[in-house]
Scaffold this motif. Structure first.
Motif, PDB file in Angstrom:
ATOM      1  N   ALA A   1      15.635  46.872  -1.189  1.00  0.00           N
ATOM      2  CA  ALA A   1      14.924  45.779  -1.856  1.00  0.00           C
ATOM      3  C   ALA A   1      13.784  45.251  -0.980  1.00  0.00           C
ATOM      4  N   ILE A   2      14.013  45.155   0.323  1.00  0.00           N
ATOM      5  CA  ILE A   2      12.973  44.693   1.238  1.00  0.00           C
ATOM      6  C   ILE A   2      11.823  45.688   1.292  1.00  0.00           C
ATOM      7  N   ALA A   3      12.150  46.976   1.400  1.00  0.00           N
ATOM      8  CA  ALA A   3      11.104  48.000   1.451  1.00  0.00           C
ATOM      9  C   ALA A   3      10.331  48.063   0.136  1.00  0.00           C
TER      10      ALA A   3
ATOM     11  N   ALA B   1      13.477  48.193   8.381  1.00  0.00           N
ATOM     12  CA  ALA B   1      14.496  48.115   7.325  1.00  0.00           C
ATOM     13  C   ALA B   1      15.439  49.317   7.399  1.00  0.00           C
ATOM     14  N   HIS B   2      14.884  50.479   7.753  1.00  0.00           N
ATOM     15  CA  HIS B   2      15.713  51.679   7.868  1.00  0.00           C
ATOM     16  C   HIS B   2      16.744  51.533   8.982  1.00  0.00           C
TER      17      HIS B   2
ATOM     18  N   ASN C   1      24.270  46.434   2.579  1.00  0.00           N
ATOM     19  CA  ASN C   1      23.228  46.636   3.598  1.00  0.00           C
ATOM     20  C   ASN C   1      22.147  47.618   3.158  1.00  0.00           C
ATOM     21  N   PRO C   2      22.478  48.815   2.689  1.00  0.00           N
ATOM     22  CA  PRO C   2      21.414  49.707   2.222  1.00  0.00           C
ATOM     23  C   PRO C   2      20.672  49.170   0.994  1.00  0.00           C
ATOM     24  N   THR C   3      21.396  48.468   0.121  1.00  0.00           N
ATOM     25  CA  THR C   3      20.752  47.895  -1.059  1.00  0.00           C
ATOM     26  C   THR C   3      19.736  46.827  -0.655  1.00  0.00           C
TER      27      THR C   3
ATOM     28  N   PHE D   1      32.162  46.281   1.131  1.00  0.00           N
ATOM     29  CA  PHE D   1      31.078  45.396   0.711  1.00  0.00           C
ATOM     30  C   PHE D   1      29.845  45.593   1.588  1.00  0.00           C
ATOM     31  N   ILE D   2      30.028  45.725   2.899  1.00  0.00           N
ATOM     32  CA  ILE D   2      28.895  45.932   3.806  1.00  0.00           C
ATOM     33  C   ILE D   2      28.252  47.291   3.558  1.00  0.00           C
ATOM     34  N   PHE D   3      29.054  48.316   3.318  1.00  0.00           N
ATOM     35  CA  PHE D   3      28.499  49.644   3.039  1.00  0.00           C
ATOM     36  C   PHE D   3      27.660  49.663   1.764  1.00  0.00           C
TER      37      PHE D   3
END
Length: 123
Positions: A85-87, A37-38, A79-81, A74-76
């Motif tokens: 959420a996955i982690a 995810a990172h 993507n980290p959000t 929007f991508i910036f």
């Protein structure tokens, strides 16, 4: 004769491709969901950012370039959000990060990760 704008576009596309390939290799090669995810959030965001910057530079001052910059923003943000959420979901499910002193086999890790949970909060 090659102008500076064309060189800048090629450099940005090259950097975008590089970071996208690094992200792909990281997702395929890294051992656990947290490190995957990172790399997906960091390197993929950079790859998309450089590539979209090249598109905006190639379009010039047109409506399409403004839309490209909005897409980049929007991508910036997303993507980290999404990686967070996955982690967080993996942590709530009890998936442990891989460590160098973990001597379990892939089959044991898979079996341990398929433990049924009640879906409630852990305390």
């Amino acid at each position: 004769m090659v102008d500076a704008q064309s060189v800048a576009i090629l450099v940005l596309v090259g950097l975008g491709l590089f970071f996208t390939f690094v992200s792909t290799a990281g997702v395929l090669r890294l051992p656990d969901i947290y490190s995957r995810a990172h790399t997906a959030s960091q390197a993929d965001t950079l790859g998309a950012g450089f590539t979209l910057a090249a598109v905006a530079l190639a379009l010039g001052l047109e409506t399409g370039s403004y839309k490209t910059v909005l897409l980049l923003f929007f991508i910036f943000i997303t993507n980290p959000t999404a990686a967070h959420a996955i982690a967080r979901a993996a942590e709530e499910e009890g998936i442990e990060p891989w460590t160098t002193d973990d001597d379990r086999t892939d089959e044991e890790l898979y079996r341990d990760s398929n433990v049924e949970t009640d879906g409630g909060d852990r305390e």
